[in-house]
Design a protein around this motif. Structure first.
Motif, short mmCIF file in Angstrom:
data_model
loop_
_atom_site.label_atom_id
_atom_site.label_comp_id
_atom_site.label_asym_id
_atom_site.label_seq_id
_atom_site.Cartn_x
_atom_site.Cartn_y
_atom_site.Cartn_z
N LEU A 145 -7.56 2.81 6.18
CA LEU A 145 -7.69 3.77 7.27
C LEU A 145 -7.34 3.11 8.60
O LEU A 145 -6.60 3.68 9.42
N LEU A 146 -7.86 1.90 8.81
CA LEU A 146 -7.58 1.19 10.06
C LEU A 146 -6.11 0.79 10.14
O LEU A 146 -5.45 0.97 11.16
N PHE A 147 -5.61 0.24 9.04
CA PHE A 147 -4.22 -0.22 9.01
C PHE A 147 -3.25 0.96 9.04
O PHE A 147 -2.10 0.82 9.46
N GLY A 148 -3.73 2.13 8.61
CA GLY A 148 -2.87 3.31 8.54
C GLY A 148 -2.63 3.96 9.87
O GLY A 148 -1.82 4.88 9.96
N PHE A 149 -3.33 3.50 10.92
CA PHE A 149 -3.09 4.12 12.23
C PHE A 149 -1.67 3.89 12.72
O PHE A 149 -1.00 4.84 13.14
N PRO A 150 -1.12 2.66 12.65
CA PRO A 150 0.24 2.48 13.16
C PRO A 150 1.33 2.48 12.11
O PRO A 150 2.51 2.42 12.45
N ILE A 151 0.99 2.52 10.80
CA ILE A 151 2.01 2.28 9.78
C ILE A 151 2.16 3.49 8.89
O ILE A 151 1.18 4.21 8.61
N PHE A 152 3.38 3.75 8.43
CA PHE A 152 3.68 4.91 7.59
C PHE A 152 3.02 4.80 6.21
O PHE A 152 2.66 3.72 5.76
N PHE A 153 2.94 5.95 5.52
CA PHE A 153 2.33 5.99 4.19
C PHE A 153 3.01 5.03 3.23
O PHE A 153 2.35 4.18 2.61
N ASP A 154 4.33 5.16 3.07
CA ASP A 154 5.04 4.34 2.09
C ASP A 154 4.90 2.85 2.41
O ASP A 154 4.57 2.04 1.53
N ALA A 155 5.14 2.50 3.67
CA ALA A 155 5.07 1.10 4.07
C ALA A 155 3.66 0.55 3.91
O ALA A 155 3.46 -0.57 3.42
N GLY A 156 2.67 1.33 4.33
CA GLY A 156 1.29 0.88 4.22
C GLY A 156 0.86 0.65 2.79
O GLY A 156 0.21 -0.36 2.47
N LEU A 157 1.23 1.57 1.90
CA LEU A 157 0.84 1.42 0.50
C LEU A 157 1.51 0.20 -0.13
O LEU A 157 0.88 -0.54 -0.90
N ILE A 158 2.77 -0.03 0.20
CA ILE A 158 3.47 -1.18 -0.36
C ILE A 158 2.87 -2.49 0.15
O ILE A 158 2.72 -3.47 -0.59
N VAL A 159 2.49 -2.52 1.44
CA VAL A 159 1.87 -3.72 2.01
C VAL A 159 0.51 -3.98 1.35
O VAL A 159 0.18 -5.12 1.00
N MET A 160 -0.29 -2.93 1.16
CA MET A 160 -1.62 -3.09 0.59
C MET A 160 -1.63 -3.24 -0.92
O MET A 160 -2.62 -3.70 -1.50
N PHE A 161 -0.52 -2.90 -1.57
CA PHE A 161 -0.47 -2.87 -3.03
C PHE A 161 -0.86 -4.21 -3.67
O PHE A 161 -1.75 -4.24 -4.54
N PRO A 162 -0.22 -5.32 -3.31
CA PRO A 162 -0.63 -6.59 -3.92
C PRO A 162 -2.07 -6.97 -3.61
O PRO A 162 -2.74 -7.61 -4.42
N ILE A 163 -2.56 -6.54 -2.43
CA ILE A 163 -3.93 -6.88 -2.05
C ILE A 163 -4.91 -6.11 -2.91
O ILE A 163 -5.87 -6.68 -3.46
N LEU A 164 -4.69 -4.80 -3.07
CA LEU A 164 -5.63 -4.00 -3.85
C LEU A 164 -5.59 -4.36 -5.33
O LEU A 164 -6.60 -4.30 -6.03
N LEU A 165 -4.41 -4.77 -5.83
CA LEU A 165 -4.34 -5.21 -7.22
C LEU A 165 -5.06 -6.54 -7.42
O LEU A 165 -5.69 -6.77 -8.46
N ALA A 179 -6.19 7.02 2.02
CA ALA A 179 -6.37 6.68 3.43
C ALA A 179 -5.05 6.75 4.19
O ALA A 179 -4.96 7.33 5.28
N PHE A 180 -4.01 6.16 3.62
CA PHE A 180 -2.70 6.22 4.27
C PHE A 180 -2.19 7.65 4.33
O PHE A 180 -1.53 8.04 5.30
N ALA A 181 -2.50 8.45 3.31
CA ALA A 181 -2.04 9.84 3.28
C ALA A 181 -2.67 10.66 4.41
O ALA A 181 -1.98 11.41 5.11
N VAL A 182 -3.99 10.53 4.61
CA VAL A 182 -4.65 11.34 5.63
C VAL A 182 -4.25 10.87 7.04
O VAL A 182 -4.08 11.69 7.95
N MET A 183 -4.11 9.56 7.22
CA MET A 183 -3.70 9.07 8.54
C MET A 183 -2.28 9.52 8.86
O MET A 183 -1.98 9.92 9.98
#
Length: 460
Positions: free
Chosen positions: A116-136, A156-160
């Motif tokens: 949610l915090l990181f999603g304020f300045p970053i797009f859905f696709d980019a945010g999910l790809i950045v967070m993907f290795p972290i969440l895995l 979170a990225f979707a709603v932001m």
């Protein structure tokens, strides 16, 4: 300028309906890019609706340029901020810091809050790809279905992305409808947070128990430190929070001072009020935040790398900005042709509330052509004359209508939505499982946001 030459409401309504159907056919069946399709349909709509030939191009350019003036600055600055946070390891720091604070048992919640915090300045696709290795990495560490960790982040990225400026959809819709950006930021956050909790976090826990999804094979090849070539040490948790909260606080300052001015608490003509409100305008607030990022990260990244990263961050958003501008062009044609006014008259005759009509139209466009941005901007363009012709709407009502449109543009993600395939492929889910999980979650998010916005519009 009103260039309408044809005043028959039936003719105008049929022209508007034909324009939407043609858009759907061009984008879905003929696979024409949305940017090209919107331009072509704008030209045809203007000609058929009766706009004088010498006025067609000025009307189109006016709608296109007006939308870009509001959207391009915000999206460009937001993407630069997001890119710098990405490569410095800000997302990893944010996730780790929140997990340490919330506890390992609430790791999915911590991942979602970080997104949610990181999603304020970053797009859905980019945010999910950045967070993907972290969440895995978190999923591998704590165990359980990857849905429990992936969906709180994706939701979170979707709603932001859908509800909160400076993302292009809500910014463009606010511009088309005349909503206040600062108030929309506040309203979007107030609605996005409970929507995420109910529709993404709680659903993820439920779906994770029902569907046990193992770690995808690609996880073996993922290096969770995707930024190591650019810096020696990641920023602190406090630094990342400072960067993310700076634009929010600045924009809230503008909104707060405006509220105090309207209520008579302060004199709005004073110089210090004008200066502080200027600093809180969204483009200035994001510019200040970007300058803060440059001051914080240039030493570790290097001047050349910073310049390259800022340039690279702009390339992926060109298509989004152009499509958004083309949506504004289509809106300009609808306004000048009188189609919007004819549709407003029709809706007034049926008695359908404006906020409900906004949600229904946006949902139909979303299901038909897949792109949330196209559905959002096109619906906002269609609704702009209707909203303008509706008496008694407050500033808050304009924001609630934007949220309703964004909610309709979020629901029922399926095969024609790029987000559907991104989530499906990243998590190694087959199409049936993706429909049972991702599509349901997106529908919950859009519907919950619409319900909250509708209830708030009754109360306020």
């Amino acid at each position: 300028m009103d260039a309408t030459m044809v005043s028959n409401p039936t003719h105008l309504l049929l022209t508007g309906l034909g324009a939407v159907i043609l858009l759907v056919i061009l984008i879905i069946r003929l696979r024409v890019h949305a940017f090209v399709a919107l331009i072509l349909v704008s030209v045809l709509t203007a000609a058929i609706a009766g706009i004088a030939s010498e006025d067609i191009v000025p009307v189109m350019i006016g709608g296109f340029g007006g939308t870009l003036a509001s959207v391009a600055l915000l999206v460009g600055l937001g993407c630069m901020i997001g890119k710098l946070l990405e490569v410095t390891g800000g997302a990893q720091v944010l996730a780790d810091g929140l997990i340490n604070r919330f506890g390992e048992n609430r790791a999915p919640f911590a991942i979602g809050v970080a997104s949610l915090l990181f999603g304020f300045p970053i797009f859905f696709d980019a945010g999910l790809i950045v967070m993907f290795p972290i969440l895995l990495s978190v999923a591998a560490r704590f165990g359980g279905s990857t849905i429990k960790y992936a969906f709180p982040a994706a939701g979170a990225f979707a709603v932001m992305h859908a509800f909160v400026p400076p993302h292009p959809g809500p910014v463009a819709a606010a511009d088309l409808l005349g909503a206040n950006i600062g108030l929309l930021l506040f309203t979007g956050l107030v609605i996005a947070i409970p929507t995420w909790y109910l529709g993404a976090y709680l659903f993820a826990l439920y779906a994770g128990e029902k569907t046990v999804l193992p770690l995808p094979e690609m996880f073996k090849n993922i290096n969770s430190q995707a930024d190591g070539s650019f810096h020696s040490a990641p920023p602190s948790f406090a630094t990342v929070l400072l960067v993310l909260l700076t634009p929010v606080l600045l924009i809230f300052m503008d909104t707060g001072l405006n509220t105090l001015q309207v209520s008579g608490v302060i004199n709005g003509d004073q110089t210090w009020v004008h200066i502080l409100r200027t600093l809180g305008k969204t483009p200035i607030a994001l510019l200040i935040t970007l300058l803060l990022c440059l001051a914080l990260f240039t030493k570790s990244l290097g001047k050349e790398n910073v310049e390259k990263l800022c340039g690279d961050s702009l390339a992926p958003i060109c298509g989004v900005i152009l499509v958004t501008g083309a949506g504004g062009m289509f809106g300009g044609v609808l306004r000048s042709s009188g189609i919007g006014e004819a549709l407003a008259g029709l809706l007034q005759d049926t008695g359908l509330p404006v906020i409900v009509a906004a949600f229904v139209i946006s949902t139909c466009l979303r299901v038909a052509q897949g792109s949330a941005t196209v559905a959002l901007t096109t619906t906002a363009a269609l609704m702009a004359p209707i909203v303008a012709a509706t008496p008694g709407l407050s500033d808050a009502d304009y924001c609630f209508i934007v949220i309703a449109i964004a909610g309709g543009a979020t629901v029922l993600s399926h095969f024609n939505d790029s987000g559907f395939w991104l989530v499906s492929r990243l998590l190694d889910m087959d199409e049936k499982t993706t429909l049972k999980t991702w599509t349901v979650m997106e529908t919950l998010l859009g519907s919950i946001a619409f319900i909250i916005a509708g209830l708030l519009s009754i109360v306020f």
